[in-house]
Design an enzyme around this catalytic site. Structure first.
Site, PDB file in Angstrom:
ATOM      1  N   CYS A   1      13.183   7.571   6.621  1.00  0.00           N
ATOM      2  CA  CYS A   1      14.434   6.604   6.610  1.00  0.00           C
ATOM      3  C   CYS A   1      14.681   6.238   5.058  1.00  0.00           C
ATOM      4  O   CYS A   1      15.452   7.032   4.414  1.00  0.00           O
ATOM      5  CB  CYS A   1      13.672   5.334   7.157  1.00  0.00           C
ATOM      6  SG  CYS A   1      15.384   4.264   8.201  1.00  0.00           S
TER       7      CYS A   1
ATOM      8  N   LEU B   1      -8.565 -11.135  14.847  1.00  0.00           N
ATOM      9  CA  LEU B   1      -9.638 -10.765  15.444  1.00  0.00           C
ATOM     10  C   LEU B   1      -9.685  -9.194  15.956  1.00  0.00           C
ATOM     11  O   LEU B   1     -10.538  -8.801  16.467  1.00  0.00           O
ATOM     12  CB  LEU B   1     -10.019 -11.697  16.574  1.00  0.00           C
ATOM     13  CG  LEU B   1     -10.777 -12.915  16.212  1.00  0.00           C
ATOM     14  CD1 LEU B   1     -10.935 -13.822  17.348  1.00  0.00           C
ATOM     15  CD2 LEU B   1     -12.038 -12.576  15.791  1.00  0.00           C
TER      16      LEU B   1
ATOM     17  N   GLU C   1       6.863   7.880  12.559  1.00  0.00           N
ATOM     18  CA  GLU C   1       5.402   7.217  12.689  1.00  0.00           C
ATOM     19  C   GLU C   1       5.187   6.454  13.929  1.00  0.00           C
ATOM     20  O   GLU C   1       4.054   6.198  14.134  1.00  0.00           O
ATOM     21  CB  GLU C   1       5.242   6.383  11.406  1.00  0.00           C
ATOM     22  CG  GLU C   1       5.999   4.991  11.469  1.00  0.00           C
ATOM     23  CD  GLU C   1       7.191   5.159  10.842  1.00  0.00           C
ATOM     24  OE1 GLU C   1       7.826   6.259  10.745  1.00  0.00           O
ATOM     25  OE2 GLU C   1       7.826   4.193  10.282  1.00  0.00           O
TER      26      GLU C   1
ATOM     27  N   HIS D   1      12.337   7.213  12.231  1.00  0.00           N
ATOM     28  CA  HIS D   1      10.873   6.950  11.859  1.00  0.00           C
ATOM     29  C   HIS D   1       9.925   7.447  12.670  1.00  0.00           C
ATOM     30  O   HIS D   1       9.463   7.301  14.051  1.00  0.00           O
ATOM     31  CB  HIS D   1      10.436   5.445  12.255  1.00  0.00           C
ATOM     32  CG  HIS D   1      11.244   4.667  11.159  1.00  0.00           C
ATOM     33  ND1 HIS D   1      10.732   4.248   9.988  1.00  0.00           N
ATOM     34  CD2 HIS D   1      12.449   4.098  11.123  1.00  0.00           C
ATOM     35  CE1 HIS D   1      11.375   3.471   9.376  1.00  0.00           C
ATOM     36  NE2 HIS D   1      12.638   3.290   9.856  1.00  0.00           N
TER      37      HIS D   1
HETATM   38  N1  GLN Z   1      17.583   0.120   4.415  1.00  0.00           N
HETATM   39  C1  GLN Z   1      17.754   1.309   4.778  1.00  0.00           C
HETATM   40  C2  GLN Z   1      19.049   1.351   5.829  1.00  0.00           C
HETATM   41  O1  GLN Z   1      19.206   0.147   6.295  1.00  0.00           O
HETATM   42  C3  GLN Z   1      16.670   2.316   5.233  1.00  0.00           C
HETATM   43  C4  GLN Z   1      16.074   1.646   6.595  1.00  0.00           C
HETATM   44  C5  GLN Z   1      14.605   1.822   6.768  1.00  0.00           C
HETATM   45  O2  GLN Z   1      13.960   2.448   5.972  1.00  0.00           O
HETATM   46  N2  GLN Z   1      14.071   1.561   7.885  1.00  0.00           N
HETATM   47  O3  GLN Z   1      19.564   2.259   6.131  1.00  0.00           O
END
Ligand code: GLN
Length: 533
Positions: free
Chosen positions: A377, A15, A504, A502
């Site tokens: 990543c 929701l 993001e 990351h």
């Molecule tokens: N699978 C890859 C690792 O463990 C990348 C992980 C990811 O993209 N979060 O290093």
């Protein structure tokens, strides 16, 4: 004394309880109040780290390394308050704490029960921010009536009695469905859901009514009568084009003053309207549009890349362009045909072998054709494999994640990691520092030479290959302690940058993440150049 707002949901899941709670938080924050948010998830997993994205969408990672529900991402983006391990709870962590205590003998021989032991543990998780924040907003996951949510609701009920009604508010988010054949919005499901809450002793103070059509005159009064909530506390939550428009829609209905009055809060300032203004301008129709691809294996599941999607949206908002996201399934779609018409492409994070070939193909295309590219990543690891295979001619270049028998894989496991049997413990999780090379694209984008970014991965770019790949144009420009490559980039390309971390998770309205900001700018340039504008 700190105040508490609980957000529960009724009728159906999805929701937007998290967005509603975060919108309330934003409105209080815009009045100068310090607000934090907590998520309680009734499932038994300790955290969503091991869950498939098909279950609850992306795993959000906090700076201190918690793997959490994606709602924490919404909280961070709305409030710009860093989330921590204390902002996320599951039934699993609560039972684990109680059972550990029981095994230590801390309960002095009494029978350990849901009430009071589990509920006491839950209540202790409501208060970690009460010293430093004026208001804590606590979202209870799931839907009223779920068996597994009961201990959380019971704890909420007890908490309200203990703290008093002037200190605790219950907000209930519900659905007002539109029945097309009758051409009517219906209140009955909401009445039932409020009754369900009452049965367990919770009476909502505010109703947030999710609806796809405007509520007709008199509906607020009807809901007020049947649900025993003041008419001004019935808030309409119409579908909005952008989630960031919701705070203003709530504000216009007087929700902020109502909460301030009910909780006897003392706002420190007036809402100057600047945030609303930014959102309105940044989400206005008629902005120039660019299309950016996200090439991953969960293409049909938008929530799997929630923060990546939001980061593009937020970078677009700050650059006054509308970013249309196109999902590309690297397992099924024909590549490069599926990349046609894109102004830029992202290869996001991921686990496992599926879809890898398509990701590498995508990166090869981006490298050769000058299509702006951001790798995240696994996306960075694929960029390294792509260079090793296609530029350096190392046919068996691979990651030890997919090809455990490869000798000297380009994406490798650290020596210390190999000694640990249970790999779960060896993930790099949360913030790590990276030093950026002077004069690099990364350093120019970040406008600083050291950064802290969030990680969630096991494998690393094998540094033995760095010199050879740098000669071929794939330069490492971010390092953790001169040991682990954090960023790779290409100078001979309009925009080619990939990070082991990351980015993001760190985008905010008005503060787009530098790597996404750079990508959107490059995509826009790419589009205008290609169209000859
Ligand atoms: N699978 C890859 C690792 O463990 C990348 C992980 C990811 O993209 N979060 O290093």
């Amino acid at each position: 004394m700190s105040k508490f707002i609980f957000v529960t949901g009724g009728v159906v899941s999805s929701l937007g309880k998290g967005i509603s709670g975060a919108s309330i938080g934003k409105l209080l924050q815009l009045r100068g109040l310090k607000v934090n948010m907590i998520k309680c998830d009734p499932y038994i997993n300790i955290d969503p780290g091991t869950l498939s994205p098909y279950q609850h969408g992306e795993v959000f990672v906090t700076a201190d390394g918690a793997e959490a529900d994606l709602d924490l991402g919404t909280y961070e983006r709305f409030l710009d308050v860093p989330m921590t391990k204390k902002n996320t709870n599951t039934t699993g962590t609560i039972y684990q704490a109680v059972i550990d205590r029981e095994r230590r003998g801390d309960y002095n021989g009494v029978t350990v029960q849901v009430v009071p032991h589990i509920t006491n543990e839950i209540k202790s998780r409501f208060i970690p921010f009460e010293k430093d924040f004026d208001v804590t907003i606590i979202e209870i996951g799931g839907t009223v009536g779920d068996i597994e949510g009961l201990p959380f609701l019971e704890a909420t009920r007890q908490f309200k009695t203990e703290r008093g009604r002037e200190n605790v508010l219950n907000v209930h988010a519900t659905l007002i469905p539109y029945i097309a054949s009758a051409a009517e919005l219906k209140t009955k499901p909401t009445q039932h859901s409020v009754n369900k809450l009452r049965e367990i002793g919770i009476d909502p103070d505010i109703l947030i009514c999710r609806t796809e059509k405007p509520m007709p005159k008199g509906m607020k009064e009807k809901l007020s009568l049947f649900c025993s909530v003041a008419p001004e506390a019935v808030i309409e939550a119409m579908d909005v084009a952008s989630i960031y428009q919701l705070p203003e829609a709530f504000e216009k209905q007087g929700i902020t003053d109502l909460i301030i009055k009910r909780l006897h809060l003392k706002p420190r300032k007036k809402n100057d309207g600047k945030w609303f203004k930014f959102i309105n301008k940044a989400t206005a129709a008629g902005r120039r549009r660019i299309t950016i691809g996200i090439a991953g294996k969960y293409a049909e599941l938008k929530d799997a890349y929630k923060s990546v999607d939001e980061s593009l949206n937020l970078a677009g908002m700050s650059n006054n362009v509308e970013v249309k996201v196109k999902y590309i399934n690297t397992q099924k779609d024909e590549i490069p045909a599926a990349l046609k018409g894109l102004d830029a492409v992202i290869v996001p994070g991921g686990f496992g072998k599926r879809g890898i070939a398509g990701k590498i193909e995508t990166i090869k295309y981006a490298r050769e054709k000058g299509l702006p590219f951001l790798g995240i990543c696994l996306g960075m690891q694929c960029a390294v494999i792509e260079a090793a295979r296609n530029q350096a001619g190392l046919k068996n270049a691979d990651s030890c994640e997919f090809a455990p028998d490869t000798k000297d894989p380009v994406i490798n496991m650290m020596e210390e990691q190999k000694k640990v049997k249970n790999l779960g413990g060896t993930m790099r999780l949360g913030n790590y520092e990276a030093k950026l090379k002077t004069g690099s694209i990364a350093q120019k984008l970040y406008k600083k030479s050291a950064i802290q970014e969030r990680h969630r991965h096991r494998y690393e770019f094998n540094t033995d290959y760095v010199p050879a790949l740098e000669k071929l144009g794939l330069e490492v420009t971010g390092w953790h302690k001169n040991l682990l490559p954090e960023i790779v980039e290409r100078k001979d390309h309009p925009y080619f940058i990939a990070a082991q971390f990351h980015p993001e998770f760190a985008s905010r309205p008005m503060k787009p993440h530098p790597l996404f900001d750079g990508l959107v700018k490059a995509a826009f340039k790419n589009k205008t150049q290609n169209s000859g504008e």
